[in-house]
Design a protein around this motif. Structure first.
Motif, mmCIF file in Angstrom:
data_model
loop_
_atom_site.group_PDB
_atom_site.id
_atom_site.type_symbol
_atom_site.label_atom_id
_atom_site.label_comp_id
_atom_site.label_asym_id
_atom_site.label_seq_id
_atom_site.Cartn_x
_atom_site.Cartn_y
_atom_site.Cartn_z
ATOM 1 N N MET A 1 10.579 -0.715 -3.987
ATOM 2 C CA MET A 1 9.242 -0.202 -4.244
ATOM 3 C C MET A 1 8.186 -1.280 -3.996
ATOM 4 O O MET A 1 7.119 -1.021 -3.447
ATOM 5 C CB MET A 1 9.134 0.290 -5.695
ATOM 6 C CG MET A 1 10.049 1.457 -6.069
ATOM 7 S SD MET A 1 9.865 2.938 -5.041
ATOM 8 C CE MET A 1 11.239 2.708 -3.896
ATOM 9 N N SER A 2 8.509 -2.510 -4.388
ATOM 10 C CA SER A 2 7.555 -3.601 -4.194
ATOM 11 C C SER A 2 7.413 -3.968 -2.724
ATOM 12 O O SER A 2 6.333 -4.358 -2.274
ATOM 13 C CB SER A 2 7.984 -4.826 -5.012
ATOM 14 O OG SER A 2 7.880 -4.546 -6.387
ATOM 15 N N MET A 3 8.490 -3.860 -1.975
ATOM 16 C CA MET A 3 8.399 -4.112 -0.534
ATOM 17 C C MET A 3 7.470 -3.099 0.129
ATOM 18 O O MET A 3 6.627 -3.449 0.979
ATOM 19 C CB MET A 3 9.788 -4.048 0.110
ATOM 20 C CG MET A 3 9.791 -4.404 1.594
ATOM 21 S SD MET A 3 11.430 -4.247 2.344
ATOM 22 C CE MET A 3 12.320 -5.531 1.481
ATOM 23 N N LEU A 4 7.579 -1.848 -0.273
ATOM 24 C CA LEU A 4 6.684 -0.817 0.250
ATOM 25 C C LEU A 4 5.246 -1.127 -0.141
ATOM 26 O O LEU A 4 4.328 -1.062 0.700
ATOM 27 C CB LEU A 4 7.099 0.549 -0.304
ATOM 28 C CG LEU A 4 6.159 1.713 -0.002
ATOM 29 C CD1 LEU A 4 6.117 2.004 1.492
ATOM 30 C CD2 LEU A 4 6.593 2.958 -0.771
ATOM 31 N N GLN A 5 5.024 -1.469 -1.401
ATOM 32 C CA GLN A 5 3.685 -1.799 -1.889
ATOM 33 C C GLN A 5 3.103 -2.979 -1.117
ATOM 34 O O GLN A 5 1.918 -2.996 -0.770
ATOM 35 C CB GLN A 5 3.763 -2.128 -3.381
ATOM 36 C CG GLN A 5 2.518 -2.767 -3.973
ATOM 37 C CD GLN A 5 1.399 -1.779 -4.190
ATOM 38 O OE1 GLN A 5 1.014 -1.073 -3.278
ATOM 39 N NE2 GLN A 5 0.866 -1.746 -5.400
ATOM 40 N N PHE A 6 3.940 -3.964 -0.820
ATOM 41 C CA PHE A 6 3.475 -5.160 -0.116
ATOM 42 C C PHE A 6 2.917 -4.805 1.258
ATOM 43 O O PHE A 6 1.811 -5.217 1.624
ATOM 44 C CB PHE A 6 4.619 -6.158 0.018
ATOM 45 C CG PHE A 6 4.256 -7.387 0.816
ATOM 46 C CD1 PHE A 6 3.549 -8.421 0.224
ATOM 47 C CD2 PHE A 6 4.618 -7.504 2.147
ATOM 48 C CE1 PHE A 6 3.209 -9.556 0.952
ATOM 49 C CE2 PHE A 6 4.285 -8.623 2.886
ATOM 50 C CZ PHE A 6 3.582 -9.659 2.282
ATOM 51 N N PHE A 7 3.661 -4.041 2.033
ATOM 52 C CA PHE A 7 3.219 -3.755 3.399
ATOM 53 C C PHE A 7 2.064 -2.757 3.431
ATOM 54 O O PHE A 7 1.225 -2.803 4.333
ATOM 55 C CB PHE A 7 4.396 -3.267 4.246
ATOM 56 C CG PHE A 7 5.287 -4.382 4.696
ATOM 57 C CD1 PHE A 7 4.916 -5.198 5.740
ATOM 58 C CD2 PHE A 7 6.482 -4.644 4.038
ATOM 59 C CE1 PHE A 7 5.721 -6.260 6.146
ATOM 60 C CE2 PHE A 7 7.289 -5.693 4.435
ATOM 61 C CZ PHE A 7 6.909 -6.506 5.492
ATOM 62 N N ILE A 8 2.001 -1.878 2.458
ATOM 63 C CA ILE A 8 0.840 -0.993 2.371
ATOM 64 C C ILE A 8 -0.415 -1.804 2.032
ATOM 65 O O ILE A 8 -1.490 -1.574 2.595
ATOM 66 C CB ILE A 8 1.086 0.115 1.339
ATOM 67 C CG1 ILE A 8 2.075 1.147 1.916
ATOM 68 C CG2 ILE A 8 -0.214 0.802 0.943
ATOM 69 C CD1 ILE A 8 2.433 2.261 0.969
ATOM 70 N N ALA A 9 -0.278 -2.776 1.114
ATOM 71 C CA ALA A 9 -1.409 -3.631 0.773
ATOM 72 C C ALA A 9 -1.802 -4.529 1.941
ATOM 73 O O ALA A 9 -2.992 -4.736 2.212
ATOM 74 C CB ALA A 9 -1.074 -4.476 -0.455
ATOM 75 N N VAL A 10 -0.817 -5.059 2.639
ATOM 76 C CA VAL A 10 -1.093 -5.906 3.804
ATOM 77 C C VAL A 10 -1.919 -5.150 4.835
ATOM 78 O O VAL A 10 -2.847 -5.698 5.443
ATOM 79 C CB VAL A 10 0.223 -6.406 4.431
ATOM 80 C CG1 VAL A 10 -0.004 -6.896 5.856
ATOM 81 C CG2 VAL A 10 0.820 -7.532 3.601
ATOM 82 N N ASP A 11 -1.613 -3.881 5.032
ATOM 83 C CA ASP A 11 -2.302 -3.114 6.060
ATOM 84 C C ASP A 11 -3.773 -2.854 5.736
ATOM 85 O O ASP A 11 -4.527 -2.423 6.605
ATOM 86 C CB ASP A 11 -1.577 -1.774 6.290
ATOM 87 C CG ASP A 11 -0.638 -1.848 7.474
ATOM 88 O OD1 ASP A 11 -0.112 -2.949 7.718
ATOM 89 O OD2 ASP A 11 -0.446 -0.840 8.161
ATOM 90 N N VAL A 12 -4.178 -3.106 4.484
ATOM 91 C CA VAL A 12 -5.595 -2.972 4.142
ATOM 92 C C VAL A 12 -6.402 -4.109 4.755
ATOM 93 O O VAL A 12 -7.514 -3.915 5.248
ATOM 94 C CB VAL A 12 -5.781 -2.952 2.614
ATOM 95 C CG1 VAL A 12 -7.266 -2.952 2.242
ATOM 96 C CG2 VAL A 12 -5.082 -1.736 2.010
ATOM 97 N N THR A 13 -5.852 -5.335 4.743
ATOM 98 C CA THR A 13 -6.599 -6.515 5.192
ATOM 99 C C THR A 13 -6.112 -7.110 6.508
ATOM 100 O O THR A 13 -6.840 -7.867 7.142
ATOM 101 C CB THR A 13 -6.533 -7.614 4.118
ATOM 102 O OG1 THR A 13 -5.158 -7.901 3.812
ATOM 103 C CG2 THR A 13 -7.229 -7.169 2.844
#
Length: 447
Positions: A1-13
């Motif tokens: 779940m955290s890996m998914l959260q990481f790449f979704i957050a990365v794609d914001v910036t």
């Protein structure tokens, strides 16, 4: 779940540093490039609450798999996009995947870890990963764009998304069939909530495009207004609305969400102004620009540690005013640096101020927005605040960058115009939150 959260957050910036390279490769001007940023955040924010309802209707595991798969396929499409319209469409699909996957992922964590220390630790990891993703997006974008090309800022996440899908199939418990009856979808409300900002952004961007007929922008604005009116009507009549109209009866909550939109608009705009100034004005390459942004990343981490400790002592509203003032100061510095033609080091004070604006402002606003909630409306309050953050950031970028970098509308310095517009929005936010009725916001936060 955290890996998914990481790449979704990365794609914001992660797209910020790569924007000039994308524009050069696909032949797109600066203000049109805002679509690459706002397309993702608008669809993510507009469909976020629908994604939460889908988890109740279809089951969290199914919804998680659908959203993650959509995000992965959209990332692949973005990396392989042959043209700018295809890239924008891929970003819209990425936002939709985020909106479907993230609520299910967070609900999965909550259900897998029992209430108490274990759940607190799990949610702390989840939040820390999101912050790291946002921060590392700047540095990763510079390194990847310089050495591999901008397409890889999207393609690099695809194999990790495959890992998430396989892990979810193996580790996440299967859904219970009873969960299908828990909720009904307010699909018309969701579509109208997404259509309103999309049409608004289209109108603003097209207004700055040389040679565009005025009726195109007017039609977009009219469509945005009609979508907003339609959303209110649908929500007031729906038996199961995304956002019950009674939710906004709390004035403190309403003012907090409005101020969130104004602050997020300025913060998102600052990231693009940094990128455009470093690469377009100073001629620094993507790798150098990404490294130049590292003080901002480090400051954001420091602010995330410091602010929760001060919140209980100062009160949420005071923290918000500090954040708004810091963000306004950062915009003033950016405008001054643009006028004087300063070097990259001149932007350091504005980066520190932006970190303070995000740390103090957003955290304080989140606290006010969920104060006084109960078990029945805590989820709605959190969803509305998250949507206000994303949609406000998208709308701010569209207005401030779209108008500031529009040669068809003015001949002034685009950095100055965009910064002045952002400051005006922050002043409005300060007035709004200052008039907010007193709440229990001065109570210390647990932990």
């Amino acid at each position: 779940m955290s890996m998914l959260q990481f790449f979704i957050a990365v794609d914001v910036t992660v797209v910020n540093i790569a924007l000039p390279s994308i524009g050069t490769d696909l032949g797109v001007e600066g203000h049109s490039l805002t679509w690459v940023v706002v397309g993702y955040t608008i669809t993510g924010g507009g469909l976020l609450m629908l994604g939460g309802r889908l988890g109740d209707l279809l089951g969290r595991r199914r919804t998680l798999l659908v959203g993650t798969t959509l995000f992965g396929l959209a990332s692949l499409l973005a990396g392989l996009a042959p043209s700018f319209p295809v890239l924008v469409a891929a970003r819209l699909l990425q936002g939709a995947g985020e909106a479907v996957a993230l609520p299910a992922a967070m609900a999965t964590i909550v259900l897998l870890f029992p209430e108490g220390p274990r759940r607190s630790r799990a949610l702390s990891v989840w939040a820390a990963v999101a912050s790291c993703g946002l921060v590392l997006g700047f540095a990763l974008s510079g390194v990847i764009t310089a050495h591999l090309g901008w397409r890889w800022i999207f393609l690099i996440s695809v194999p990790f998304i495959l890992v998430v899908i396989v892990a979810a199939l193996v580790l996440v418990p299967a859904d219970r069939s009873a969960s299908r009856e828990r909720a009904r979808l307010d699909l018309p409300g969701s579509l109208l909530l997404m259509a309103c900002p999309l049409l608004f952004v289209y109108a603003v961007v097209e207004a700055g495009e040389p040679g565009t007929d005025a009726w195109v922008s007017v039609a977009g604005l009219v469509g945005a207004v009609l979508a907003a009116v339609g959303f209110v009507r649908v929500e007031s009549r729906s038996p199961n609305p995304l956002v019950p109209m009674t939710f906004f009866a709390d004035r403190a909550r309403l003012r907090a969400n409005l101020t969130t939109m104004l602050l997020s608009g300025a913060l998102s705009t600052s990231f693009l102004l940094f990128t455009f100034y470093l690469q377009d004005r100073l001629g620094i390459g993507p790798l150098g620009a990404g490294l130049t942004m590292l003080p901002l990343a480090a400051s954001l981490i420091a602010a995330s540690v410091l602010v929760p400790r001060l919140l209980g002592h100062w009160g949420a509203r005071a923290c918000v005013l500090v954040g708004l003032t810091s963000a306004a100061g950062a915009m003033a510095v950016i405008a001054l640096v643009a006028v004087l033609g300063g070097g990259a080091a001149w932007l350091l004070p504005s980066m520190l101020l932006i970190a303070a604006g995000m740390g103090f402002g957003i955290v304080g606003l989140q606290y006010i927005a969920v104060s006084g909630t109960t078990d029945e409306d805590a989820g709605i309050a959190s969803g509305v605040q998250r949507a206000a953050d994303q949609l406000g950031g998208a709308a701010g970028v569209a207005i401030y960058i779209g108008l500031g970098f529009a040669p068809a509308l003015h001949t002034g310095d685009p950095f100055v115009i965009a910064a002045v517009l952002a400051v005006l929005g922050l002043v409005v936010g300060a007035v709004v939150i200052s008039r907010s009725p007193a709440t229990a916001e001065r109570q210390p936060m647990a932990g």
